[in-house]
Design an enzyme around this catalytic site. Structure first.
Site, PDB file in Angstrom:
ATOM      1  N   PRO A   1       0.789  -1.103  -0.006  1.00  0.00           N
ATOM      2  CA  PRO A   1      -0.057   0.020   0.002  1.00  0.00           C
ATOM      3  C   PRO A   1       0.881   1.211  -0.192  1.00  0.00           C
ATOM      4  CG  PRO A   1       0.244  -0.774   2.114  1.00  0.00           C
ATOM      5  CD  PRO A   1       0.815  -1.812   1.399  1.00  0.00           C
TER       6      PRO A   1
ATOM      7  N   TYR B   1       0.738   2.681   5.442  1.00  0.00           N
ATOM      8  CA  TYR B   1       0.463   1.565   6.282  1.00  0.00           C
ATOM      9  C   TYR B   1      -0.577   1.513   7.347  1.00  0.00           C
ATOM     10  CZ  TYR B   1       4.451  -0.387   3.507  1.00  0.00           C
ATOM     11  OH  TYR B   1       5.024  -0.818   2.527  1.00  0.00           O
TER      12      TYR B   1
ATOM     13  N   HIS C   1      -6.779   0.139   4.427  1.00  0.00           N
ATOM     14  CA  HIS C   1      -7.795   0.736   4.033  1.00  0.00           C
ATOM     15  C   HIS C   1      -8.163  -0.027   2.741  1.00  0.00           C
ATOM     16  CE1 HIS C   1      -3.950   2.295   2.480  1.00  0.00           C
ATOM     17  NE2 HIS C   1      -4.505   2.442   1.038  1.00  0.00           N
TER      18      HIS C   1
END
Length: 321
Positions: free
Chosen positions: A242, A245, A248
């Site tokens: 992502p 961190y 989501h």
């Protein structure tokens, strides 16, 4: 506007402040989206300004063509093909010309993210995650995700929140900064988990299945009610690696132009993640924590060099016994 700094009295989001922007260089540009990322300094600190032409609401387009144009400059006239530059009429209901996003102060990580760089495929085993990736994630100071906590705690962007579920098992759903809120076909929302202990899909366990189902249900309901976008028109996925961190989920219209973040290897469908967790044991490590993930990283990414070095070393020893 997006702010990545702690609360401050300095106001970067007004015209007077932006007039002081000291331009350094263009990081990246796209003729497809009509946008560019500018690196410079604002209030003496490094800043990135994203400048992009706004999308046109398809429902408003016929009216704009018929009576919303102030002038027309035709630069191609070769029947049956015509092209022109046009200026919109000014008025209370006029569309904005530009969408601006600001990252201030920006870090080297931001600068590398928005600078074109070669990308290479790497395979991350559970062992490499434990020895390289997890320490990398743990090295980030809490300030790196302070803007996320400001959202889920209701201190920032509260007026943009579409749905919020309280408690450690809750989440906040709001429009992503990639979407200007105009065209449903470009719809892009983000659901942010409240539990900061979930940093990536590697931290998910079977006990998190109710959270993921709740995110899925809220996304379907909100998109149908507010924009008439049906369940089958939505793509829900999670990035790995992502961009930040704190766990989501991305909620994107299926007609949205495919971006790098939707590529195979980085985007993992929420339905698949739920399925893997449901096959995981009630207690103990999940299948996600035991899997090897192959994904592309930019060569300037902080994880690239150590992961590539380990894999090159393993390749050099291939076949030796």
């Amino acid at each position: 506007m997006m702010y990545t700094m702690a609360d401050t009295e300095l106001k970067p989001c007004d015209l007077a402040a932006l007039e002081t922007f000291e331009f350094e260089r263009v990081l990246m540009e796209s003729t497809l989206t009509g946008s560019c990322y500018l690196l410079g300094r604002l209030h003496g600190e490094p800043a990135i300004v994203h400048v992009q032409r706004t999308a046109v609401d398809p429902s408003a387009a016929p009216g704009i063509v018929k009576e919303g144009l102030e002038s027309l400059d035709v630069f191609l006239d070769n029947r049956p093909y015509f092209s022109a530059h046009a200026l919109l009429k000014r008025g209370a209901d006029a569309l904005p010309d530009l969408a601006l996003k600001l990252i201030w102060p920006c870090t080297d990580v931001h600068i590398k993210k928005y600078t074109p760089q070669p990308r290479r495929l790497l395979t991350e085993t559970p062992e490499l995650y434990a020895s390289i990736v997890e320490p990398y994630i743990a090295s980030f100071p809490p300030e790196r995700t302070a803007w996320v906590h400001a959202i889920i705690e209701g201190r920032k962007e509260a007026e943009r929140v579409l749905f919020s579920a309280p408690g450690d098992e809750g989440f906040t759903l709001l429009p992503d900064l990639k979407w200007d809120g105009v065209s449903p076909s470009a719809l892009y929302l983000t659901a942010i988990a409240r539990d900061a202990r979930i940093r990536s899909l590697r931290d998910l366990r079977r006990a998190h299945v109710p959270l993921l189902r709740a995110i899925r249900g809220a996304a379907y309901a909100v998109c149908a009610e507010r924009w008439g976008v049906a369940q089958g028109e939505l793509r829900l996925f999670v990035h790995y690696q992502p961009s930040y961190y704190h766990f989501h989920v991305h909620v994107v219209h299926v007609a949205h132009e495919i971006m790098a973040g939707m590529a195979v290897g980085q985007a993992h469908m929420l339905e698949d993640i739920i399925g893997w967790l449901e096959l995981s044991p009630e207690d103990g490590p999940s299948l996600l924590s035991q899997m090897a993930f192959t994904y592309a990283l930019g060569t300037e990414h902080g994880l690239y060099a150590p992961l590539a070095a380990r894999q090159e070393g393993e390749a050099d020893g291939f076949g030796e016994h």
